[in-house]
Scaffold this motif. Structure first.
Motif, PDB file in Angstrom:
ATOM      1  N   PHE A 120      58.364  -1.071  62.553  1.00 45.44           N
ATOM      2  CA  PHE A 120      59.314  -2.147  62.875  1.00 45.44           C
ATOM      3  C   PHE A 120      58.651  -3.298  63.616  1.00 45.44           C
ATOM      4  O   PHE A 120      59.332  -4.154  64.168  1.00 45.44           O
ATOM      5  N   ASP A 121      57.322  -3.300  63.638  1.00 46.88           N
ATOM      6  CA  ASP A 121      56.624  -4.323  64.412  1.00 46.88           C
ATOM      7  C   ASP A 121      57.031  -5.741  64.010  1.00 46.88           C
ATOM      8  O   ASP A 121      57.118  -6.629  64.832  1.00 46.88           O
ATOM      9  N   ARG A 122      57.290  -5.945  62.718  1.00 44.75           N
ATOM     10  CA  ARG A 122      57.540  -7.322  62.258  1.00 44.75           C
ATOM     11  C   ARG A 122      58.935  -7.529  61.694  1.00 44.75           C
ATOM     12  O   ARG A 122      59.230  -8.612  61.187  1.00 44.75           O
ATOM     13  N   ILE A 123      59.781  -6.509  61.749  1.00 44.10           N
ATOM     14  CA  ILE A 123      61.033  -6.661  60.998  1.00 44.10           C
ATOM     15  C   ILE A 123      61.974  -7.711  61.561  1.00 44.10           C
ATOM     16  O   ILE A 123      62.843  -8.184  60.845  1.00 44.10           O
ATOM     17  N   HIS A 124      61.802  -8.076  62.830  1.00 41.07           N
ATOM     18  CA  HIS A 124      62.728  -9.062  63.387  1.00 41.07           C
ATOM     19  C   HIS A 124      62.248 -10.492  63.189  1.00 41.07           C
ATOM     20  O   HIS A 124      62.922 -11.441  63.577  1.00 41.07           O
ATOM     21  N   LEU A 125      61.074 -10.638  62.591  1.00 40.29           N
ATOM     22  CA  LEU A 125      60.533 -11.987  62.409  1.00 40.29           C
ATOM     23  C   LEU A 125      61.218 -12.669  61.229  1.00 40.29           C
ATOM     24  O   LEU A 125      61.384 -12.086  60.158  1.00 40.29           O
ATOM     25  N   GLU A 126      61.575 -13.896  61.426  1.00 40.35           N
ATOM     26  CA  GLU A 126      62.290 -14.638  60.393  1.00 40.35           C
ATOM     27  C   GLU A 126      61.387 -14.923  59.195  1.00 40.35           C
ATOM     28  O   GLU A 126      60.217 -15.272  59.360  1.00 40.35           O
ATOM     29  N   GLY A 127      61.929 -14.755  58.023  1.00 40.49           N
ATOM     30  CA  GLY A 127      61.191 -15.085  56.801  1.00 40.49           C
ATOM     31  C   GLY A 127      60.156 -14.050  56.405  1.00 40.49           C
ATOM     32  O   GLY A 127      59.355 -14.264  55.493  1.00 40.49           O
ATOM     33  N   GLN A 128      60.176 -12.908  57.079  1.00 42.65           N
ATOM     34  CA  GLN A 128      59.146 -11.887  56.863  1.00 42.65           C
ATOM     35  C   GLN A 128      59.144 -11.321  55.436  1.00 42.65           C
ATOM     36  O   GLN A 128      58.141 -10.769  54.996  1.00 42.65           O
ATOM     37  N   THR A 129      60.243 -11.463  54.721  1.00 37.71           N
ATOM     38  CA  THR A 129      60.273 -10.931  53.353  1.00 37.71           C
ATOM     39  C   THR A 129      59.409 -11.762  52.409  1.00 37.71           C
ATOM     40  O   THR A 129      58.993 -11.284  51.362  1.00 37.71           O
ATOM     41  N   GLY A 130      59.155 -13.020  52.781  1.00 37.17           N
ATOM     42  CA  GLY A 130      58.321 -13.887  51.938  1.00 37.17           C
ATOM     43  C   GLY A 130      56.846 -13.651  52.219  1.00 37.17           C
ATOM     44  O   GLY A 130      56.450 -13.402  53.365  1.00 37.17           O
ATOM     45  N   LEU A 131      56.032 -13.734  51.190  1.00 32.57           N
ATOM     46  CA  LEU A 131      54.611 -13.396  51.332  1.00 32.57           C
ATOM     47  C   LEU A 131      53.884 -14.319  52.310  1.00 32.57           C
ATOM     48  O   LEU A 131      53.086 -13.854  53.119  1.00 32.57           O
ATOM     49  N   GLU A 132      54.170 -15.606  52.233  1.00 32.56           N
ATOM     50  CA  GLU A 132      53.423 -16.548  53.067  1.00 32.56           C
ATOM     51  C   GLU A 132      53.635 -16.244  54.554  1.00 32.56           C
ATOM     52  O   GLU A 132      52.670 -16.148  55.320  1.00 32.56           O
ATOM     53  N   VAL A 133      54.902 -16.077  54.911  1.00 33.71           N
ATOM     54  CA  VAL A 133      55.210 -15.778  56.312  1.00 33.71           C
ATOM     55  C   VAL A 133      54.652 -14.407  56.699  1.00 33.71           C
ATOM     56  O   VAL A 133      54.030 -14.246  57.753  1.00 33.71           O
ATOM     57  N   ALA A 134      54.838 -13.436  55.809  1.00 28.57           N
ATOM     58  CA  ALA A 134      54.345 -12.085  56.098  1.00 28.57           C
ATOM     59  C   ALA A 134      52.842 -12.113  56.363  1.00 28.57           C
ATOM     60  O   ALA A 134      52.342 -11.468  57.286  1.00 28.57           O
ATOM     61  N   ARG A 135      52.122 -12.881  55.557  1.00 29.78           N
ATOM     62  CA  ARG A 135      50.663 -12.962  55.747  1.00 29.78           C
ATOM     63  C   ARG A 135      50.304 -13.610  57.061  1.00 29.78           C
ATOM     64  O   ARG A 135      49.387 -13.180  57.752  1.00 29.78           O
ATOM     65  N   ASN A 137      51.930 -13.408  59.634  1.00 31.94           N
ATOM     66  CA  ASN A 137      52.230 -12.415  60.673  1.00 31.94           C
ATOM     67  C   ASN A 137      51.328 -11.180  60.577  1.00 31.94           C
ATOM     68  O   ASN A 137      51.549 -10.197  61.269  1.00 31.94           O
ATOM     69  N   GLY A 138      50.354 -11.216  59.688  1.00 27.97           N
ATOM     70  CA  GLY A 138      49.371 -10.132  59.669  1.00 27.97           C
ATOM     71  C   GLY A 138      49.416  -9.189  58.481  1.00 27.97           C
ATOM     72  O   GLY A 138      48.590  -8.290  58.375  1.00 27.97           O
ATOM     73  N   ALA A 139      50.374  -9.391  57.569  1.00 29.34           N
ATOM     74  CA  ALA A 139      50.428  -8.503  56.403  1.00 29.34           C
ATOM     75  C   ALA A 139      49.172  -8.674  55.543  1.00 29.34           C
ATOM     76  O   ALA A 139      48.658  -9.789  55.400  1.00 29.34           O
ATOM     77  N   TYR A 140      48.684  -7.607  54.999  1.00 33.12           N
ATOM     78  CA  TYR A 140      47.518  -7.572  54.103  1.00 33.12           C
ATOM     79  C   TYR A 140      46.212  -8.030  54.776  1.00 33.12           C
ATOM     80  O   TYR A 140      45.210  -8.233  54.109  1.00 33.12           O
ATOM     81  N   LYS A 141      46.242  -8.192  56.106  1.00 29.44           N
ATOM     82  CA  LYS A 141      45.074  -8.685  56.825  1.00 29.44           C
ATOM     83  C   LYS A 141      43.902  -7.705  56.712  1.00 29.44           C
ATOM     84  O   LYS A 141      42.766  -8.086  56.503  1.00 29.44           O
ATOM     85  N   PHE A 142      44.237  -6.423  56.804  1.00 27.09           N
ATOM     86  CA  PHE A 142      43.168  -5.420  56.820  1.00 27.09           C
ATOM     87  C   PHE A 142      42.893  -4.858  55.425  1.00 27.09           C
ATOM     88  O   PHE A 142      41.938  -4.117  55.233  1.00 27.09           O
ATOM     89  N   PRO A 146      59.316  -5.897  53.347  1.00 27.22           N
ATOM     90  CA  PRO A 146      58.907  -5.215  52.112  1.00 27.22           C
ATOM     91  C   PRO A 146      57.394  -5.187  51.922  1.00 27.22           C
ATOM     92  O   PRO A 146      56.860  -4.248  51.341  1.00 27.22           O
ATOM     93  N   HIS A 147      56.699  -6.213  52.438  1.00 31.38           N
ATOM     94  CA  HIS A 147      55.251  -6.261  52.228  1.00 31.38           C
ATOM     95  C   HIS A 147      54.518  -5.161  52.988  1.00 31.38           C
ATOM     96  O   HIS A 147      53.432  -4.750  52.598  1.00 31.38           O
TER      97      HIS A 147
END
Lengths: 169, 425
Positions: free
Chosen positions: B14-29, B31-36, B107-108
């Protein structure tokens, strides 16, 4: 033998099904998703629609029937335009779901499982919707409504009934 | 951001679930998605990943609590058959609603976890089996997957590596039993969800008789953090043999029902009082169902039990999926038990006689007891039917159906007695 209604998928739908089938090792895996599509297109799954799905995927009708009758979400009979599916499992029950069902059926003048005579509403009780923090949960045509109470349902029923009469929706 | 200091970790899934726009790839990235992910695909190999997951102590979050790394290590290599990865997003256990939040808000995270797991297991085709009612969540996942394909995070030669993987969302159609992994596989093959006899286990013969790993959403969503910070880091969170964070879905008679991700080992009481705002009525719960409706009930004496697989077992129940149903003094336990009996009778797939017939007996008898039409012999009927179901069937549905009945009779015989006496008078 009475005349059997002929139904077809649209070209667009057939293309979608073709693409879908390729995602699985065997076309049979696409059966549940294609039944969802057919239900979306035709409203429910009477025998001739099940036959269409069987023909489209190259399956025997019996295989399709076995699946349709096993899964709760596949409907073999026509329902009201708005399906009011109230979860009455544990979390919702502890938060007033039974009273909510009573209220809805009483105000619509039908029993659980029935459809109003104008074909607008069908009320059913369903199993846990997986949204218990929002208990009681009502699914209306695949959309979740959470923390629902009697006045919320009254307002919903009034709203869609009056917009129907006005020829909108 | 997840802290690299295990003592400071506040959330993983749940680290990022409250962040706005997190379902979109650009925002998710951002916020650290797919970084590693590039590091994993380029510098890690299968054995290393499986070892890290083993070291992490991660246990399956879907209910059984089986060690994930060990499950992965059972997959035979070089069989000449494809290996499949299936994400179990059926989330049907009454009381459970955690996976839904991961899928609809981040979702990412799940996609990234699946890519990493798929890479470790040599998977070419992976599927997310999501319960049919979660249409919105399936649409969110589909949109995220489309974006991931467009960004070369899925499909051929992911991020320029030799690794290719497809990911497909597959909707179920309203059958609780499909959360059982072999029933899920049957369903994904386009059949009714009837559990298969084990062995062979899915790791050896699963989807289309090929090696298959079935993991829960929360399990897979934990993988990216484990690989980024290391198995040892994860093993430091929680308590030994029950490591990491866990999402608890709390419902029923609490003031703030919801999903709470807390370190394993947090006590039931702390979760309910400090996170969930306490009970609606009174100060001590009458009944706590700790792991979904299929797990045996706990009562006030176990209010301090730590939320771990081991402690729950010691207390006579199970941690299950972490679905905690809380009942205060106002709960009508007979009505609740009757309702659950109906649920299991409705959801029994019907292939094993003890379950098909037994769930019907339990429901009919409970209907009678609740309606005040029962007799003293009904207690015997309930006990007898429940005891002849548990452990005598292919899957655990029958055990789950027995749990509420046996719990009611064990902890509250006087309530049942009273109801039956009303009738006798």
């Amino acid at each position: 033998m009475s005349e059997v209604e002929q139904v077809h998928f649209t070209e667009q739908r057939l293309a979608e099904i073709d693409a879908l089938v390729k995602k699985y090792p065997s076309a049979r895996s696409a059966l549940l998703p294609v039944l969802h599509m057919a239900q979306e297109d035709f409203g429910y799954l009477p025998m001739h629609v099940q036959q269409l799905v069987a023909d489209t995927l190259g399956l025997r009708l019996m295989i399709v029937r076995e699946v349709v009758t096993f899964y709760t979400m596949f409907r073999e009979h026509e329902t009201g335009k708005y399906r009011l599916e109230v979860c009455t499992n544990a979390g919702c029950m502890l938060n007033g779901a039974d009273e909510l069902v009573q209220h809805i059926t009483k105000s619509l003048g039908i029993n659980v499982g029935e459809t109003t005579s104008d074909g607008m509403f069908t009320v059913t009780e369903v199993e846990c919707a997986g949204a218990c923090a929002g208990a009681p949960v009502v699914q209306i045509n695949n959309e979740y409504h959470e923390k629902v109470d009697a006045s919320y349902m009254d307002a919903f029923i009034t709203k869609v009934s009056s917009s129907e009469e006005g020829g909108q929706v | 951001m997840i802290s690299s200091d295990p003592k400071q970790v506040k959330a993983i899934c749940f680290d990022r679930i409250h962040l706005e726009g997190q379902t979109g790839l650009e925002v998710a990235r951002k916020n650290g998605a797919y970084k590693f992910l590039p590091t994993v695909l380029k510098d890690f190999d299968s054995d290393h990943i499986v070892d890290e997951v083993k070291k992490s102590g991660l246990r399956g979050r879907g209910g059984a609590g089986f060690p994930t790394g060990l499950k992965w290590s059972f997959v035979p290599r070089n069989t000449g058959k494809p290996t499949y990865l299936l994400c179990n997003a059926d989330e049907g256990e009454p009381g459970t609603f955690k996976d839904r939040d991961i899928m609809r808000f981040d979702p990412h995270l799940l996609i990234e976890g699946m890519i990493m797991a798929g890479f470790a297991l040599g998977v070419k085709d992976a599927y997310i089996y999501i319960r049919g009612e979660f249409l919105h969540e399936a649409n969110v996942m589909d949109a995220a997957i489309d974006e991931a394909y467009a960004a070369n995070l899925l499909g051929e030669n992911i991020l320029g590596t030799d690794f290719s993987m497809n990911l497909t969302v597959h909707r179920g159609a309203g059958a609780y039993i499909c959360g059982e992994e072999t029933a899920l596989i049957e369903s994904l093959e386009g059949r009714p969800g009837r559990p298969r006899f084990k062995p062979p286990f899915p790791a050896v013969e699963g989807f289309y008789r090929c090696p298959t790993v079935v993991n829960n959403v929360e399990t897979l969503a934990t993988v990216p953090a484990i690989l980024e910070f290391g198995g040892d880091w994860h093993a430091e969170i929680g308590v030994p043999n029950n490591t990491g964070m866990k999402i608890f879905s709390v419902s029923g008679h609490v003031n703030k029902p919801g999903n709470y991700e807390v370190p394993m080992g947090t006590s039931l009481k702390v979760l309910i009082e400090e996170y969930c705002g306490g009970l609606q009525h009174g100060t001590v719960p009458k009944v706590i169902i700790p792991g979904g409706s299929s797990t045996p009930w706990l009562t006030a004496e176990h209010y301090d039990t730590p939320l771990t697989y081991d402690a729950m077992m010691k207390a006579g129940s199970m941690l299950g999926s972490g679905a905690i149903i809380v009942m205060d003094e106002t709960a009508d336990l007979i009505a609740l038990t009757r309702r659950l009996a109906h649920f299991y009778a409705h959801e029994s797939c019907g292939q094993c006689t003890p379950c098909r017939e037994g769930t019907g007996w339990l429901e009919r008898t409970m209907n009678r007891v609740e309606a005040g039409q029962g007799c003293k012999k009904d207690v015997e009927v309930l006990n007898d039917a429940a005891e002849h179901m548990a452990g005598r069937t292919i899957c655990a549905l029958a055990d789950g159906a027995s749990a509420p009945i046996l719990s009611l009779l064990k902890h509250f015989p006087e309530i049942v007695e009273e109801r039956l006496m009303e009738n006798a008078e």
